[in-house]
Design an enzyme around this catalytic site. Structure first.
Site, PDB file in Angstrom:
ATOM      1  N   SER A 395      53.784  28.051  -0.396  1.00 32.38           N
ATOM      2  CA  SER A 395      53.799  28.627  -1.745  1.00 32.38           C
ATOM      3  C   SER A 395      52.428  28.908  -2.337  1.00 32.38           C
ATOM      4  O   SER A 395      52.334  29.550  -3.392  1.00 32.38           O
ATOM      5  CB  SER A 395      54.546  27.681  -2.697  1.00 32.38           C
ATOM      6  OG  SER A 395      55.863  27.484  -2.259  1.00 32.38           O
ATOM      7  N   VAL A 396      51.379  28.460  -1.704  1.00 35.06           N
ATOM      8  CA  VAL A 396      50.039  28.701  -2.228  1.00 35.06           C
ATOM      9  C   VAL A 396      49.765  30.191  -2.390  1.00 35.06           C
ATOM     10  O   VAL A 396      48.937  30.598  -3.222  1.00 35.06           O
ATOM     11  CB  VAL A 396      48.996  28.036  -1.286  1.00 35.06           C
ATOM     12  CG1 VAL A 396      48.900  28.772   0.019  1.00 35.06           C
ATOM     13  CG2 VAL A 396      47.634  27.924  -1.949  1.00 35.06           C
TER      14      VAL A 396
END
Length: 692
Positions: A395-396
């Site tokens: 998700s970064v």
């Protein structure tokens, strides 16, 4: 008046000797001319061809010699890489020198110098043995007898073929039987035969004693080409902790890298020159190597008869890094300690990587990495893994997904509300956010709030909108393959999935999953970071681009190139590395405000589902995006914990990006956030004032 008789007689007697003296003088002159004519006849008729060959064999060329390599300093002026000088015995090969000549010189030299024979090969020994004409004659006769070869057969063989045959015969029959001194001479002989005409090779570079120097110096006239010189080798006065970034140079024993030897020799290198072999030493070879000295050499009959130095050479220039060695060591320690602390409960963790970077200049403050052997548990430093090891980061990357959607026009800074719900498509299992797997926690989210709670559903719905697909629960996904290059194109603008341009060789581009209709559902995984793979330095460039408002900068290890003063200290600046803008994101400030607001909320938001709350107490404030990617080690489910962040939130000065791959599934350890807080604390203490 008449003279007395006695005087008259004396006068007549003197006059009678004049013709005799003249005749004698003419005779002497005749003899001298005769001698001169004889000498001319000797030179021109009897030996004219010989002297003409001597004149024709005389050649004048330029010999070059290495100089001291430039040094490497950290950002505070601390020497990271210096040079040690040592005595050396060298050999400069004349043109047309034959093996018997080298054989003689080698045997002569080892009477005064001791040579290490540990690296003597059977081939070296055989070559040396056959350089003796008597030995060669004996072996030739033996080969002819063994293989029933006639003289005509031998003559038909190419010289190289027969030489190889002779060497094989000597090795196979073990007939060289060299004594200790002959073995030393064989090592010297091998180095000299490997030298090109008028190139200089090192015969001995370590432990050259006073006695050896004196003995060789006294007998130089009998060993043409042998010289007393200086050898330079790399030294590391503050340890080798940064060698995985700085790299190494080849030694005189290893010589030029075999995969690039022809190119390097065409550039003027000799076979056993030192040359940058990896990383900064290789990347900045042209800067560090300096300019070789030049000596005009006259060679006659294969011997050097006259030398005159035309140029003394110039030491290589020095590199000053953006990296603070003390801070680099601390970041490396933080990553090492972090990996060791989780090893027991995370058997499949292969290590961890971190990059610390200035988002406004591209200066790299630290690159740290840890490689952990999964089978043995052994931990080793691997800083370069931050540019060449790729991982699915999770998700970064969602900040890039949101920016891409706004740039594509499917949402706007003022209209970006979407309901988080499990995505149910025909023929596939539901895909959902980590906090809403059953659909019982459906909620309406703005783009910044979606980043705060790390909503997968929000990102998938953005991807479907970009692909022109209107989602409804239970429908079949209908999107063109073009969704892949579209999303990746936006990611690329921030540095994800393309090389960052860092000034080190060996950077990886990353890895892209298959982009076809059969895998169209993977476009949804791509949107929340669970399909393609990236390097840690790509995360750092991505977050820097977000932090500075859209300028993608080249990460730079080197800060400046500087000369050397006469006293050996660091000299004036020759080149100052200015920020190198690679590209600019065509997006508005209001669009960046949406994402930057989301990154701030990740750490400081009021929602209990925020994913970066562990960093909320750090000062100055941190803005970040965490990531968790679902991965596998064999059949075992694992996950990668990543983080990309910057601080201070209101005026970014530094970016920290890191990843811990191969973690046990659903550990919730927060090791990524914990390590980041420690790195920020060390940065404000060791590198720069926090500006609170």
């Amino acid at each position: 008046m008449k003279l007395p008789k006695s005087k008259q007689g004396r006068s007549k007697q003197n006059k009678s000797h004049i013709p005799f003296r003249l005749n004698f003088l003419f005779f002497i002159v005749f003899l001298l001319f005769a001698a001169l004519l004889a000498q001319l006849a000797y030179l021109q008729i009897l030996n004219g061809a010989s002297f003409e060959a001597t004149v024709n064999s005389t050649d004048t060329t330029t010999e070059t010699k290495n100089v001291q390599r430039g040094m490497v300093y950290d950002s505070t002026g601390k020497v990271l890489v210096g040079n040690n000088s040592s005595r050396a015995i060298t050999y400069t090969k004349g043109s047309g020198v034959l093996s018997p000549d080298l054989y003689k010189i080698a045997n002569n030299l080892v009477t005064y110098v001791s040579i290490d024979t540990k690296k003597l090969t059977d081939r070296n020994a055989a070559d040396y043995y056959l350089a003796d004409k008597k030995h060669l004659s004996t072996v030739t006769a033996a080969i002819k007898k063994e293989k029933n070869l006639t003289d005509a057969d031998v003559n038909k063989l190419a010289s190289a073929d027969f030489n190889a045959m002779a060497v094989d015969y000597v090795v196979q029959n073990n007939i060289d039987s060299l004594n200790d001194k002959e073995k030393e001479a064989a090592v010297v002989f091998a180095k000299m035969t490997g030298a090109y005409s008028l190139s200089t090779v090192y015969l001995k570079t370590t432990d050259v004693s006073d006695t050896e120097m004196a003995e060789v110096g006294e007998h130089l006239s009998g060993m043409n080409g042998i010289k007393i010189g200086t050898n330079w080798s790399r030294s590391y006065p503050n340890g080798k902790s940064m060698n995985s970034i700085i790299g190494n140079v080849t030694s005189e024993s290893t010589g030029l890298p075999s995969d690039n030897i022809e190119t390097l020799m065409a550039e003027g290198y000799s076979r056993n020159d030192s040359v940058g072999q990896s990383y900064l030493e290789k990347q900045y070879e042209d800067v560090l190597k300096g300019t070789k000295s030049q000596t005009k050499v006259e060679v006659a009959n294969s011997k050097i008869v006259k030398q005159a130095q035309e140029y003394s050479g110039e030491k290589g220039d020095n590199l000053v890094l953006n990296i603070n060695a003390e801070f680099q060591a601390e970041v490396q320690k933080i990553m090492n300690d972090s990996v060791k602390s989780i090893a027991g409960s995370n058997p499949y963790n292969p290590g961890a990587y971190a990059v610390v970077m200035n988002p406004n200049t591209g200066a790299v403050y630290a690159m740290a990495g840890v490689n952990r052997n999964i089978k043995t548990g052994k931990v080793t430093d691997d800083a370069l893994g931050s540019i060449n090891q790729v991982f699915t980061m999770g998700s970064v990357v969602k900040g890039a997904t949101v920016m891409g959607a706004m740039m594509d026009g499917v949402i706007t800074p003022s209209s970006n509300t979407i309901t988080d719900e499990p995505i149910r498509l025909a023929g596939t299992a539901p895909k959902s956010s980590w906090f809403n797997t059953s659909g019982s926690a459906n909620m309406t989210l703005s783009a910044s709030d979606a980043l705060m709670v790390s909503s997968n559903s929000y990102m998938m719905q953005l991807a479907m909108r970009e692909g022109g697909f209107k989602y409804s629960s239970g429908s079949s996904l209908d999107m063109a393959n073009s969704i892949f290059p579209k999303m990746r194109g936006y990611f690329n603008q921030f540095g994800l999935g393309i090389k960052t341009g860092v000034d080190l060789p060996g950077e990886s581009t990353g890895f892209e999953g298959v982009a076809n209709q059969e895998n169209i559902g993977k476009a949804l995984d791509l949107s929340f970071g669970n399909y393609d793979s990236y390097t840690t330095i790509q995360l750092a460039q991505y977050m820097s681009t977000m932090a500075n408002g859209g300028t993608r900068l080249q990460p730079q290890i080197v800060k400046a190139i500087r000369s050397t003063n006469e006293d050996g200290s660091l000299g004036s600046v020759k080149t100052e590395m200015t920020p190198n803008i690679l590209s600019t994101v065509n997006a508005t400030k209001s669009q960046f405000d949406v994402v930057q607001s989301g990154f701030y909320k990740v750490v400081h938001g009021s929602n209990s589902l925020r994913t970066g709350g562990m960093m909320s107490d750090a000062t100055p404030s941190i803005s970040a995006k965490t990531g968790t990617a679902q991965t596998f080690y064999g059949t075992a489910e694992t996950e990668a914990l990543s983080l990309a962040s910057y601080a201070p939130s209101n005026k970014p000065k530094v970016v920290v990006a890191l990843v811990f791959p191969g973690m046990a599934n659903n550990t919730g350890s927060g090791i990524n956030s914990q390590a980041a807080v420690k790195i920020y604390s060390a940065f404000w203490k060791m590198v720069e004032s926090s500006g609170k």
